[in-house]
Write a protein that holds these residues in place. Structure first.
Motif, PDB file in Angstrom:
ATOM      1  N   VAL A  35       0.842  -1.192   0.000  1.00 51.44           N
ATOM      2  CA  VAL A  35       0.000   0.000   0.000  1.00 51.44           C
ATOM      3  C   VAL A  35       0.880   1.247   0.000  1.00 51.44           C
ATOM      4  O   VAL A  35       2.058   1.207   0.347  1.00 51.44           O
ATOM      5  N   SER A  36       0.282   2.359  -0.395  1.00 51.48           N
ATOM      6  CA  SER A  36       0.976   3.636  -0.382  1.00 51.48           C
ATOM      7  C   SER A  36      -0.060   4.739  -0.310  1.00 51.48           C
ATOM      8  O   SER A  36      -1.269   4.475  -0.282  1.00 51.48           O
ATOM      9  N   GLY A  37       0.416   5.982  -0.257  1.00 52.72           N
ATOM     10  CA  GLY A  37      -0.454   7.141  -0.353  1.00 52.72           C
ATOM     11  C   GLY A  37      -0.221   7.847  -1.670  1.00 52.72           C
ATOM     12  O   GLY A  37       0.629   7.440  -2.477  1.00 52.72           O
ATOM     13  N   ASP A  38      -0.963   8.909  -1.917  1.00 53.62           N
ATOM     14  CA  ASP A  38      -0.783   9.703  -3.130  1.00 53.62           C
ATOM     15  C   ASP A  38       0.398  10.636  -2.908  1.00 53.62           C
ATOM     16  O   ASP A  38       0.255  11.739  -2.385  1.00 53.62           O
ATOM     17  N   LEU A  39       1.588  10.175  -3.294  1.00 48.34           N
ATOM     18  CA  LEU A  39       2.830  10.915  -3.047  1.00 48.34           C
ATOM     19  C   LEU A  39       3.629  11.001  -4.343  1.00 48.34           C
ATOM     20  O   LEU A  39       4.690  10.397  -4.495  1.00 48.34           O
ATOM     21  N   PRO A  40       3.103  11.749  -5.333  1.00 47.49           N
ATOM     22  CA  PRO A  40       3.832  11.894  -6.587  1.00 47.49           C
ATOM     23  C   PRO A  40       5.239  12.473  -6.340  1.00 47.49           C
ATOM     24  O   PRO A  40       5.401  13.315  -5.460  1.00 47.49           O
ATOM     25  N   PRO A  41       6.234  12.026  -7.086  1.00 45.83           N
ATOM     26  CA  PRO A  41       6.172  11.064  -8.185  1.00 45.83           C
ATOM     27  C   PRO A  41       6.432   9.631  -7.729  1.00 45.83           C
ATOM     28  O   PRO A  41       6.581   8.745  -8.560  1.00 45.83           O
ATOM     29  N   PHE A  42       6.478   9.399  -6.397  1.00 43.88           N
ATOM     30  CA  PHE A  42       6.763   8.050  -5.901  1.00 43.88           C
ATOM     31  C   PHE A  42       5.561   7.133  -6.061  1.00 43.88           C
ATOM     32  O   PHE A  42       5.694   5.966  -6.426  1.00 43.88           O
ATOM     33  N   ALA A  43       4.374   7.652  -5.758  1.00 46.56           N
ATOM     34  CA  ALA A  43       3.120   6.904  -5.900  1.00 46.56           C
ATOM     35  C   ALA A  43       2.046   7.904  -6.304  1.00 46.56           C
ATOM     36  O   ALA A  43       1.933   8.965  -5.689  1.00 46.56           O
ATOM     37  N   ILE A  44       1.299   7.568  -7.355  1.00 47.35           N
ATOM     38  CA  ILE A  44       0.349   8.519  -7.934  1.00 47.35           C
ATOM     39  C   ILE A  44      -1.027   7.865  -8.011  1.00 47.35           C
ATOM     40  O   ILE A  44      -1.205   6.835  -8.665  1.00 47.35           O
ATOM     41  N   GLU A  45      -1.988   8.470  -7.380  1.00 41.23           N
ATOM     42  CA  GLU A  45      -3.349   7.932  -7.359  1.00 41.23           C
ATOM     43  C   GLU A  45      -4.058   8.178  -8.690  1.00 41.23           C
ATOM     44  O   GLU A  45      -3.917   9.246  -9.296  1.00 41.23           O
ATOM     45  N   GLY A  46      -4.805   7.183  -9.140  1.00 45.74           N
ATOM     46  CA  GLY A  46      -5.654   7.358 -10.304  1.00 45.74           C
ATOM     47  C   GLY A  46      -4.927   7.423 -11.634  1.00 45.74           C
ATOM     48  O   GLY A  46      -5.512   7.883 -12.623  1.00 45.74           O
ATOM     49  N   GLN A  47      -3.682   6.960 -11.694  1.00 49.27           N
ATOM     50  CA  GLN A  47      -2.915   6.991 -12.936  1.00 49.27           C
ATOM     51  C   GLN A  47      -2.334   5.598 -13.214  1.00 49.27           C
ATOM     52  O   GLN A  47      -1.132   5.376 -13.049  1.00 49.27           O
ATOM     53  N   PRO A  48      -3.163   4.641 -13.613  1.00 45.59           N
ATOM     54  CA  PRO A  48      -2.674   3.268 -13.776  1.00 45.59           C
ATOM     55  C   PRO A  48      -1.555   3.140 -14.809  1.00 45.59           C
ATOM     56  O   PRO A  48      -0.737   2.225 -14.720  1.00 45.59           O
ATOM     57  N   GLN A  49      -1.500   4.042 -15.800  1.00 44.95           N
ATOM     58  CA  GLN A  49      -0.428   3.981 -16.788  1.00 44.95           C
ATOM     59  C   GLN A  49       0.842   4.674 -16.310  1.00 44.95           C
ATOM     60  O   GLN A  49       1.903   4.499 -16.913  1.00 44.95           O
ATOM     61  N   ARG A  50       0.729   5.444 -15.249  1.00 45.54           N
ATOM     62  CA  ARG A  50       1.878   6.168 -14.701  1.00 45.54           C
ATOM     63  C   ARG A  50       1.711   6.225 -13.178  1.00 45.54           C
ATOM     64  O   ARG A  50       1.447   7.293 -12.614  1.00 45.54           O
ATOM     65  N   PRO A  51       1.838   5.090 -12.512  1.00 47.55           N
ATOM     66  CA  PRO A  51       1.454   5.000 -11.101  1.00 47.55           C
ATOM     67  C   PRO A  51       2.478   5.527 -10.100  1.00 47.55           C
ATOM     68  O   PRO A  51       2.201   5.530  -8.905  1.00 47.55           O
ATOM     69  N   GLY A  52       3.644   5.954 -10.584  1.00 46.30           N
ATOM     70  CA  GLY A  52       4.673   6.453  -9.676  1.00 46.30           C
ATOM     71  C   GLY A  52       5.944   5.626  -9.788  1.00 46.30           C
ATOM     72  O   GLY A  52       5.888   4.407  -9.994  1.00 46.30           O
ATOM     73  N   VAL A  53       7.081   6.281  -9.630  1.00 45.45           N
ATOM     74  CA  VAL A  53       8.349   5.599  -9.886  1.00 45.45           C
ATOM     75  C   VAL A  53       8.610   4.476  -8.892  1.00 45.45           C
ATOM     76  O   VAL A  53       9.036   3.374  -9.281  1.00 45.45           O
ATOM     77  N   LEU A  54       8.358   4.696  -7.603  1.00 45.54           N
ATOM     78  CA  LEU A  54       8.624   3.633  -6.633  1.00 45.54           C
ATOM     79  C   LEU A  54       7.578   2.535  -6.713  1.00 45.54           C
ATOM     80  O   LEU A  54       7.873   1.375  -6.437  1.00 45.54           O
ATOM     81  N   VAL A  55       6.363   2.894  -7.095  1.00 48.14           N
ATOM     82  CA  VAL A  55       5.350   1.865  -7.360  1.00 48.14           C
ATOM     83  C   VAL A  55       5.822   0.965  -8.500  1.00 48.14           C
ATOM     84  O   VAL A  55       5.755  -0.269  -8.414  1.00 48.14           O
TER      85      VAL A  55
END
Length: 259
Positions: A35-55
């Motif tokens: 799990v993660s939070g919405d912490l762009p650019p590490f984890a990005i909510e609602g962007q399945p094609q660009r979900p965040g670099v650490l994701v």
């Protein structure tokens, strides 16, 4: 004449004499939730094609571990923290490793080194000294290590507003409710850009601390599984996969921040 052995007794005898068959091996990291939070650019909510670099880094690790790769789930950060703290085999990223958290988690994999800075609005004096910062109204992300960091440096908790998201922190700053925010440089400035704000209207000031961010869980992961994650990550570093993912998000990390 030998006595007859019933078929039932013969079956029991054969089972006793037969060598034990090995149990089916459980695939490594099976059933691990992340799990993660919405912490762009590490984890990005609602962007399945660009979900965040650490994701993407962790999902690639789990894909290589196979056979049933898991997707990282995004929740409000405080809820994600609670899920990982209270449930075995629920891992969280990116969790900053601090002395206070050290005994409460299994630290599975170091992902990055985050640099914590003061950010204020352009046109104002940049935050360049501790003395200056201590006289400001500040905001930090709730359930982050940032409030404790400030308190270690002599800040009063009463001058700090806890925000539920990075977006809330930026709104507090824009509306004049606080003078500066304190948090990760990459996370906060990425949110400025991705939300359509003008980066020139914000300025990064003093770096107060740096902290390793990890994939971690409260319990339930075997040492062999942790070793497997680390082995896979080292392979990704060697083949350039990790650096390519960071560059795809416009991040040029220092080499020591990834190792």
């Amino acid at each position: 004449m030998p006595s007859r052995i019933s078929r039932r007794h013969l079956l029991r005898l054969l089972l006793l004499l037969a060598p034990a068959l090995p149990a089916a091996a459980t695939p490594p990291l099976a059933g691990l939730r992340v799990v993660s939070g919405d912490l762009p650019p590490f984890a990005i909510e609602g962007q399945p094609q660009r979900p965040g670099v650490l994701v993407e880094v962790v999902e690639e690790l789990l894909r290589r571990a196979g056979p049933s790769p898991q997707r990282v789930e995004i929740y409000p950060w405080a809820r994600a923290m609670q899920m990982a703290a209270n449930n075995p085999r629920v891992a969280i990223l990116p969790l900053t490793r601090t002395p206070e958290r050290e005994p409460r988690y299994q630290w599975l994999l170091k992902l990055y080194v985050q640099h914590f800075v003061f950010i204020n609005r352009g046109g104002q004096p940049p935050v360049s000294t501790l003395e200056q910062a201590r006289g400001l109204r500040l905001t930090v992300l709730r359930a982050s290590p940032n409030l404790a960091q400030l308190q270690r440096h002599g800040f009063d908790a009463r001058q700090v507003v806890l925000a539920n998201s990075v977006e809330d922190m930026l709104r507090l700053l824009e509306r004049g409710h606080v003078d500066a925010l304190y948090g990760g440089d990459v996370v906060n400035m990425d949110k400025v850009r991705s939300s359509g704000r003008d980066p020139a209207q914000f300025q990064v000031g003093l770096e107060l601390e740096a902290g390793e961010v990890w994939l971690a869980t409260s319990s339930g992961v075997e040492d062999t599984e942790r070793a497997r994650l680390q082995e896979l990550y080292q392979a990704m570093l060697r083949d350039g996969s990790v650096e390519r993912l960071f560059r795809a998000y416009g991040i040029r990390p220092r080499e020591q921040d990834l190792r």
